[in-house]
Design an enzyme around this catalytic site. Structure first.
Site, PDB file in Angstrom:
ATOM      1  N   SER A 147      -5.572 -67.849  28.766  1.00 29.99           N
ATOM      2  CA  SER A 147      -5.123 -68.359  27.467  1.00 29.99           C
ATOM      3  C   SER A 147      -5.457 -67.337  26.394  1.00 29.99           C
ATOM      4  O   SER A 147      -6.323 -66.482  26.596  1.00 29.99           O
ATOM      5  CB  SER A 147      -5.845 -69.666  27.131  1.00 29.99           C
ATOM      6  OG  SER A 147      -7.173 -69.387  26.707  1.00 29.99           O
ATOM      7  N   ASP A 148      -4.775 -67.404  25.240  1.00 32.12           N
ATOM      8  CA  ASP A 148      -5.325 -66.692  24.086  1.00 32.12           C
ATOM      9  C   ASP A 148      -6.571 -67.470  23.668  1.00 32.12           C
ATOM     10  O   ASP A 148      -6.812 -68.595  24.134  1.00 32.12           O
ATOM     11  CB  ASP A 148      -4.301 -66.583  22.954  1.00 32.12           C
ATOM     12  CG  ASP A 148      -4.698 -65.489  21.947  1.00 32.12           C
ATOM     13  OD1 ASP A 148      -5.866 -65.033  21.986  1.00 32.12           O
ATOM     14  OD2 ASP A 148      -3.857 -65.095  21.121  1.00 32.12           O
ATOM     15  N   TRP A 149      -7.368 -66.868  22.793  1.00 33.51           N
ATOM     16  CA  TRP A 149      -8.640 -67.508  22.451  1.00 33.51           C
ATOM     17  C   TRP A 149      -8.365 -68.766  21.613  1.00 33.51           C
ATOM     18  O   TRP A 149      -7.934 -68.681  20.470  1.00 33.51           O
ATOM     19  CB  TRP A 149      -9.543 -66.512  21.738  1.00 33.51           C
ATOM     20  CG  TRP A 149     -10.452 -65.744  22.676  1.00 33.51           C
ATOM     21  CD1 TRP A 149     -11.801 -65.598  22.546  1.00 33.51           C
ATOM     22  CD2 TRP A 149     -10.105 -65.053  23.894  1.00 33.51           C
ATOM     23  NE1 TRP A 149     -12.309 -64.864  23.608  1.00 33.51           N
ATOM     24  CE2 TRP A 149     -11.299 -64.523  24.451  1.00 33.51           C
ATOM     25  CE3 TRP A 149      -8.915 -64.841  24.598  1.00 33.51           C
ATOM     26  CZ2 TRP A 149     -11.317 -63.794  25.646  1.00 33.51           C
ATOM     27  CZ3 TRP A 149      -8.936 -64.119  25.782  1.00 33.51           C
ATOM     28  CH2 TRP A 149     -10.126 -63.613  26.289  1.00 33.51           C
ATOM     29  N   ALA A 150      -8.533 -69.911  22.254  1.00 37.48           N
ATOM     30  CA  ALA A 150      -8.250 -71.213  21.647  1.00 37.48           C
ATOM     31  C   ALA A 150      -6.767 -71.529  21.598  1.00 37.48           C
ATOM     32  O   ALA A 150      -6.294 -72.155  20.658  1.00 37.48           O
ATOM     33  CB  ALA A 150      -8.868 -71.331  20.256  1.00 37.48           C
ATOM     34  N   SER A 151      -6.022 -71.132  22.628  1.00 41.80           N
ATOM     35  CA  SER A 151      -4.612 -71.521  22.642  1.00 41.80           C
ATOM     36  C   SER A 151      -4.343 -72.695  23.583  1.00 41.80           C
ATOM     37  O   SER A 151      -3.224 -73.190  23.634  1.00 41.80           O
ATOM     38  CB  SER A 151      -3.718 -70.333  23.020  1.00 41.80           C
ATOM     39  OG  SER A 151      -3.870 -69.976  24.377  1.00 41.80           O
TER      40      SER A 151
END
Ligand code: BGC
Length: 751
Positions: free
Chosen positions: A266-270
């Site tokens: 994931s992207d960071w917090a996606s």
């Protein structure tokens, strides 16, 4: 001479690597480890409890995901970013103060793409792979390969091009170079992540055709041609579903059609939803709790931690979905330094700095030259170097791509080094970046990009500092020649959020107007000294109509890395012949780009890509719109002629042959660009699309015969209704030129 030196350097570099690798071959049985068998992965997984499996699929610190110590499975270690290995975070979020983390700062992605040198992607990735390995990283979060849809995107500097083919070629090379060192690439952000505004929520409304023709191909290339071991999902949604857990993107296209057997990070917090992340292809969840509380992230509260366990235990989701993720993660661990010895890495070595220099030399683009450049230092007694960017450092800003550079040669230093004592240099800052803190009191984090009203800084920033301007103009009037170095920056010093605006993460630019009064300053300098060369930095163009006509020379330097000042000086003084070509169209204002004039940019909550496949030159050329500098354009100090086009159809390929001759009196490099023009398509298609290119280095008077192959895919389009790639029979014109607007040879082929 310069090019030959470079080739020698590359050769030595490779010999060195190959000899290291042969040492390793004995140790681990080959440079790229033999693929681990699926049975072995399964048997390892069968030893794990559900809790242990879940540990692997979410973060265990800011830049690690969990391991299983009981079974000797380590944590997986990630690092940003695309153009250098980022500072150490420890287990928290903020940079560690005393870490030994200085690194090579390469020119940014768009500068790499501007080289149009197919070997450069590999060499660039190889540097990063070595440095990441030396710092014990297993996954490097790059390259950034989102398509440049609007020149206002704050992260365009990290990305490569408005064209999917050019992006794919350069990025696939990068991925191979990186992974040959045992470090996984993580190309990002999949997909259609083309604005920073409202980045955590924005829903991109886009057709399947535009996805397949414009936004997917570079991702397909890094998977199928580059062999990427991981891919990063994006923050945005596409047509209503978050991309990080998107059934069509991940399961149908990436893992299905393209056969990707790696890890979707994931992207960071996606990650936004446990069920979707379990079902729709997210393999590792990173960053979630950091967004909620940087200082006290609760890793057990990640979507793929306790909530996932509950869903599995109460029978809502089958455990096999977790197993599939774990299998992919273990496969990646075996491929990388996480579980396989790839030999030692190296960092901050002269070869890496040499690559940084070469990328800058080949990526900086000369856009205008009315008989001014190169400067002859024997004819100049005094040079005025003017502009804040002549002395500014860029490495440590811009957001997640920041690098603690071992050093950074500024343009002023580069010019000083080059002219030595022969020429007197006088410097004036000319303008200054500034901001008024009170204006930003109400802005925090990503909220800053959610409100256009909060962006008053941009308006404010346009006002010039009259005193600095006057000093600079006075100096300019006294000098034999002037070098103005300005353009964009990565952010305001001391912005409350720390990263600032302009070319930076989580922000888009408001427009392309030159900031801090530079436009007026350039005009005034031009009026007192007609031997002025303009050098601009930045991840995009600026508005040019008010200063370009009266400027004799313009060099666009992007952010050219730790050796950038040296490369700029060498080009200005003719020690290097420029050979960079624009990987994006430079139109005069952002309103002229199709994302603004036809589609929407930026959107809030939703953004409609109404321009569809007509991005960049596909729009400007098809709709016959004026541009200032077209896609693929860039000048040299020598001249080239193209001749003798021959097209041969062989099997399922078209072989394009042509001759390029250096008709000038100094050595140089030209990029031969091959575009395909369908003559009578049954559906609307761009008037031309780049489908092949080659950079050729020639001595004065020398010629080279090029041979560029186009396979069937170069002629196909994605049918908007049938929703599949089709090769339509009919006649196609092959256009060979050195920009999308300068076609020098044409010929026809039929399918
Ligand atoms: C960025 C990514 C980056 C990640 C980790 C995110 O905010 O969008 O590109 O790799 O942070 O720093």
């Amino acid at each position: 001479m310069q090019y030959r030196l470079f080739l020698l350097a590359v050769f030595a570099f490779n010999v060195l690597f190959i000899s290291c690798q042969s040492g390793r071959e004995q140790a681990n049985g080959g440079k790229t480890p033999a693929e681990v068998s699926e049975e072995k992965l399964d048997s390892l997984m069968n030893l794990m409890t559900l809790d242990e499996k879940l540990n692997l699929i979410h973060a265990s610190s800011s830049f690690t995901s969990g391991g299983v110590p009981r079974l000797g499975i380590p944590e997986l270690v990630f690092s940003d970013g695309p153009h250098g290995v980022r500072h150490e975070h420890g287990r928290g979020w903020y940079a560690l103060e005393d870490a030994d983390d200085k690194a090579t700062y390469l020119p940014v992605g768009i500068c790499l793409a501007s080289t149009w040198n197919k070997d450069m992607g590999y060499i660039y990735g190889e540097v990063l792979g070595n440095e990441a390995k030396e710092r014990n990283k297993n996954v490097l979060l790059g390259p950034g390969i989102n398509i440049i849809r609007s020149p206002l995107n704050g992260r365009n500097f990290e990305y490569l091009s408005e064209d999917p083919y050019l992006t794919g070629i350069m990025a696939a090379g990068y991925v191979k170079g990186l992974q040959d060192q045992g470090v996984a690439a993580c190309p990002k952000h999949y997909a259609a992540n083309n604005q920073e505004t409202d980045r955590h929520n924005i829903d991109v409304i886009v057709s399947k055709r535009a996805l397949h023709e414009i936004y997917f191909p570079a991702f397909r290339a890094v998977v199928q041609d580059g062999g990427a071991w991981s891919i990063m999902g994006a923050y945005n949604k596409i047509n209503g579903q978050y991309t990080t857990h998107h059934e069509y993107l991940n399961n149908v296209v990436l893992k299905g059609e393209w056969g990707f057997d790696g890890v979707v990070v994931s992207d960071w917090a996606s990650v936004k939803n446990t069920r979707e992340a379990l079902l729709y292809g997210t393999d590792i969840e990173m960053g979630t709790e950091l967004l909620r509380d940087f200082n006290n992230p609760e890793y057990d509260e990640f979507y793929l931690a306790r909530p996932a366990k509950e869903m599995i235990e109460n029978g809502e989701i089958d455990e096999s979905f977790v197993d599939e993720k774990v299998r992919r993660i273990l496969r990646l661990m075996h491929r990388t330094t996480a579980m396989t010895d790839h030999g030692p890495g190296k960092r901050n070595v002269p070869e890496h700095q040499q690559i940084a220099l070469e990328v800058a030399r080949e990526g900086i683009v000369l856009l205008k030259n009315d008989d001014l450049l190169p400067f002859d230092k024997s004819e100049i007694k005094t040079i005025a170097v003017i502009g804040h960017n002549a002395t500014r450092h860029f490495a440590e800003r811009g957001g997640s791509s920041q690098v603690r550079s071992l050093y950074e040669i500024t343009p002023l230093e580069g010019i000083q080094n080059l002219v030595g004592d022969d020429v007197e240099i006088i410097y004036a800052e000319g303008y200054e970046p500034y901001y008024d803190e009170s204006l930003f009191a109400d802005i925090t984090g990503d909220a800053a990009s959610q409100s256009r009203e909060n962006r008053r800084d941009v308006e404010l920033a346009r006002t010039a500092n009259k005193k600095l301007m006057q000093e600079a103009v006075d100096l300019a009037s006294k000098a034999d020649a002037v070098i103005f170095v300005g353009g964009w920056i990565h952010g305001h010093d001391g912005m409350p959020w720390g990263e600032g605006t302009y070319d930076a993460e989580a922000r888009d630019k408001l427009n392309l107007k030159l900031i801090f009064g530079q436009e007026e300053l350039i005009r005034q300098i031009n009026s007192v000294n007609d031997r002025t060369a303009i050098v601009l930095m930045g991840g995009s163009n600026v508005e040019m109509s008010n200063w370009l006509p009266d400027s004799r020379a313009y060099l666009h330097a992007w952010y050219p890395g730790m050796e950038g000042g040296q490369a700029i000086a060498e080009i200005l003084f003719g020690e290097v012949n420029p050979s960079g070509k624009l990987p994006m169209t430079f139109a005069n204002s952002h309103e002229e780009y199709p994302s603004h004039s036809v589609g929407e940019f930026p959107g809030y909550k939703t953004v409609k890509y109404t321009e569809d496949i007509y991005v960049g030159y596909r729009y400007f050329d098809t709709r016959n719109k004026e541009v200032v500098f077209p896609f693929g354009f860039g000048l040299s100090y020598t001249t080239f002629a193209f001749s003798d086009l021959k097209l041969t159809k062989k099997d399922n390929k078209v072989v394009v042959e042509c001759t390029v001759t250096n008709t000038g009196d100094r050595e140089g490099a030209e990029v031969v660009q091959v575009y395909v023009h369908p003559k009578q398509p049954s559906v609307d298609r761009p008037v031309r699309e780049l489908k092949g290119f080659e950079k050729v280095y020639l001595d004065p008077g020398a010629s080279a015969r090029l041979n560029i192959e186009l396979d069937e895919s170069a002629f196909k389009f994605y049918h908007p209704d049938e929703l599949k790639w089709l090769l339509e029979s009919g006649s196609y014109e092959i256009q060979v030129g050195n920009s999308s607007r300068d076609i020098k040879l044409t010929g026809n082929v039929d399918w």
